[in-house]
Each structure stands twice: as C-alpha cells, then as structure tokens.
Motif scaffolding. Sequence first.
Motif: not given
Lengths: 186, 427
Positions: B170, B375, B390, B392, B397-399, B418-422
């Motif tokens: 991610f 999402n 993800s 927001q 933003t969380k997974i 912030n964690e994105m695009q898992p």
Amino acid sequence: MKLLAPMLVIFLLLSGCAPKVLEVPISDEWQRLKETDAKEEERRKVSLEPETKIDEAKIEVEEILKREREKVVKIEETPFKDILFDFDSYAIKREYYPLLDSISEWLKMRKEKNVLIEGHCDERGTHEYNLILGQKRAEAVKEYLVRKGVDEKRLKTISYGKERPLDPRHTEEAWAKNRRVHFELK
Amino acid sequence: MRLKRIVLLSLFLLFAKDLFAKVYLDVYATGIRKVIIAVPYFKSTEATRLRAELPELLQKDLDFSGFFACAPWSLMDRDLLDEGIERSQIAFSKWRSIGVELLLKGKVEEQGEEVVTEIYLYDTSDGSLEFAKRYRSRKDLVRVLVHRIADDIIESVTGQKGILSSKLVFTAGQKGSTDVYISGIDGFGIRRLTNYRTITVLPSISPDGRYLSYTSYKGGKPDLYVVDLKTGHEVFVDRDEGMKVGREWLDRKTLLYSHTYGKFSSIVKLDLETKTKKTILKKEGIITSPSPSPDGKRIVFTSDMHGTPQIFSMDMVTGEIKRLTYQGKYNTSPSYSPRGDLIAFVAKIEGALEICVMDPSGSNVRILTNSGDINDSPHFSNCGRYIVFSSQRKGKTKINIMFTNGENKRVLDLTNQNEMQPRFVPQ
C-alpha cells in the motif's frame, strides 16, 4: 520591484531638494545679488548647475519608475488564472474561453515562455480515475491553446489527480477550487 | 463431522451470493453464522508466558477472520480450563453446554531458541479430532506462528486457508508525499519499499512476488516503474509523456496498465522478460484500471466512452466490448475476483464513494459499504473471500477489510499516517 523602493527614495530626496534650490534664486536676496555682483552671478551659475542636474536626474528616475510600473502592471496582467471544472468533467466551460484566449494571446507575444499545464481533481473520485481525469483536463486546455495558435512544443501537460489539492478542506467550496487546471510558467 | 458440513454449507451459501442470515446465538452472532470456538490456555511442562500468549493471539486471529466467535474464558470454569488435551480427558458435553462447537487445545514447549507447539481441534458434537499439527518455530516469530496456525485451522474448517499470514502492499504518507509499504495484515513486519518523499501511487506486486510496480513523480512527472525486488533495480520505466497507471498482472511477467496522453487512452500489456509493450486497446477519452479475469480471457476496465465513467468488459480474443454498469453516473476501479465470480468496483452513491460487487455479467450489483465516506481501491484476497479497500473519513484514510458480502468489516492500523491503495501480495 526591488529597484523601485530605493529609486523612489532618491526621487523624493531630489525632488524635495529642488524647490529649495529654486527658492533661493527667486528670493529678494537673489534679485539683489543678480543686480549687484558679477561674482555672485558666477556663484549663481554654480548654484544653478545642480538644478539642471536635478532635472536630468528627475527625468531619469521618472523613466525608471515608469518602466518599473509597467513591469508591475505586466506581472499583474499575465492572464494565468486557474480554469475550474465541473465534477467529473474535462469539458472547458464557456465562461473560460475569454481567459484562455488572452492566455493564448499572451503566449504568442512572449514566445520565450513555456507553460506547464497542471490538471487537478477534487477528492471525491477514485485515486486512479482522478489521475487520468486530471490528465484529460490538462489536455483539454492544451488543445484549446494549440487551436488558438500556440506552438504545441511550448505546452506540457501533467496530472496530479487529487494528490495536490489547492484547498485541503472537505467542503463543496474546497472541491470546486480543486477541480482545476493550473498554469506554471517555465 | 456434522459441524464441518454445516460450516461448509453456510460458507457455500455465503460465497454463492446468498447472504446466510441465520442468527445462531444472539450473544455472538452478527448476521453470519459464525462457528463458536473455545481456545483455553495451552498446556506446558514449564512456566512459559506463551501458555496464555499463544491462545490470546490465536483468538484475535480467529475473530478477525470472521468465521469464528471465540467463547470468552470467563464462561469456562476451573475444571474446563485445567482439562487435558487428550480426547479421553475432555468433557465434550460440558463444552457443548456453554455453546462451544469447536474446541482448540494446545501444548507449547520452549526448547532453547525454539518453540514447539502442538494444536488439536475437536468437534464437540461427537468428540472427533478435526485437526492435529505440530509446529516448530523461532521464539521471536511467535506472531508468524500464530497466523500460520490460524490459517491452517481456517483451512480445516472452511476448506480454504485464511488470510492471517497475508501481506499487503500500500502507500502511506501525507498529501503530496506518499511512499510504498509492505506489511503483515496485523501491521507487523512493516517495511518501506520506496523512499522518494514525493507522490508515489498505485503499487502492486507480480504473482510470483518478484516485481513491484508503481507510478511515481520522482522524475518530476508521473512515470511507471517496475522494480525487481530481489535486486532492488528498476527493470522497466515508462517515461512517455502523459499518465501511466496500472496494477493488475496478466501473469507473473505481464503487467497491464493504462496510458493517457493527448486525445487518446490505451491499455498496454508489458512483457517484462522481453521488455516489450503491446497496446491492446486504444480509444479517445478515458480508459483505465484494466483488470483481467482469472482465466485471462476477459479484461474489465473503466471508460467514459458513453459519457460518464462506467465499467466495461472486453473479450481478449475477439476484442468485443460490453458495458457492465448502468446504475448511476460514476462506476470506477473494477477488480476481478481470483475466483472469477465477482467484480468489485467503486460507485458514487449520494455523494459518497462506496465499494460494490457485481457478477461478471454486470448483474446483481450489491453495495457493500454505506458509510458515506470516500472508499476506494477494492481488491480481493487470494482466496477471493475478502475485499481490502481504503476508506477516507474526515481527512483520515485507513485500510479496511471485509467479507465479499460486506460483513466482518475491520479497520487495519498499519502506520500512523494515511494509508491508501491497498493490495494483497500474491502468495
């Protein structure tokens, strides 16, 4: 702008002095000296010398000021304002045609300048799609300018998707500002 | 064995598109028929903290999986907790009387730097032994051990391994400065794979784990990079003008990505062995997010060829294109299930972005999130039973992870950013 302040000071100093120097000749004392003493006449000439110089200096200063003022006006008048878009759209709104026309005119006059056309999106879209949407917004603006006669080679496009919002808030107002094409002069 | 059949049946129903909504026990149930399992503390010949630590971690994993409800230790009296691990020592009727269907017994011994763990799983309905395994592991890898045990138990009960040992790739960071990370699903073993401190997005790892791909602005514009994870070297960079993004692999050496520049967008197939690109679809406007069906016969993608972004499916042989989504004005980011039975995507619903699934034909659309948040980036687990995405909410933003029917939603906490695009890392 940097030049403007010191030049203005010099101008004010010089122009402030000038009337005082001029005052002397038209005073009674000056009349008396003029009538009576050739030596004083001589001295007057000396004293007048600075006066002409002052005038020259004044003119020069004024010209610089005028030039500086013109520059300021030119910077303010570069037409590169953000072009805003509707949600999920890369169609240029009619209201931006005049602005884009003045941008193309400006670019045709200033051939040494290149432009980076940045496409941006608001946060209410998916990351991946927004990166493409931003590209299409930049491409739409580029296409318009090329159609108006700007050399394609001077225009580069880049998309930042929703990664670089102008306004980081999560409001309608912020989103509207962030759906934009922004210009960077190179 | 009776229980196993019930579990398999309910799983079949769950993942065969029907929501198994039978409430088994109010105290545990959340809509899905969960199996009630007890994991009392383990036996050991010596005093070791692992006696309690292993079952505690195991319960967390089993609960996380969504397939189990763990009976609390407070329900068990001294006799039950102290009971032996042999079949003959177990009072199955007593376990049944407190609602326990599966009983997990464990024995742990520390041998120098090693930990030897024995796991036994009993069906309390008939006392049959469902599962028995001995694990040998390093002392400092207890978490890895627990995930492994949990995945094996899930396999034994549901027929397919769990996702507790899975890794995610991610991006994390702040706006304008994101890097690629890899991490266990529990946030342990986290590693940063890039360190560019600029915009780096949409990472993915090839099916054999060899390559990492992403789009990064580290060269001043968005270029698509493929890195060999063994050597750390960039093996391919697409520096063409325009936007290049893609994170789906056709096979272990073929990346699919989209390229948008000028009037056109295209879908490119990149062969990393020959380093050759082949355009498989080119159209005016937007085409992006190509995702292949597991058999490679079709790809789904997003396009605005009909005005608004919608999802289309293309036959890879004939090139025939079929529109899949018709509801709403914004359907993007399709991702094919590795089972081939579902396509996950993002739809704009009442101003929010929600994760949805549909059949590969485009029918039977189900909305899985209704949080009203942003999402994004749905991706199936390798087993096809979970979707990671993800979410927001108010700028953070969380997974998240959930079942493909939208149940068992969990928020992962991997970094403090912030964690994105898992994406699941292929196993």
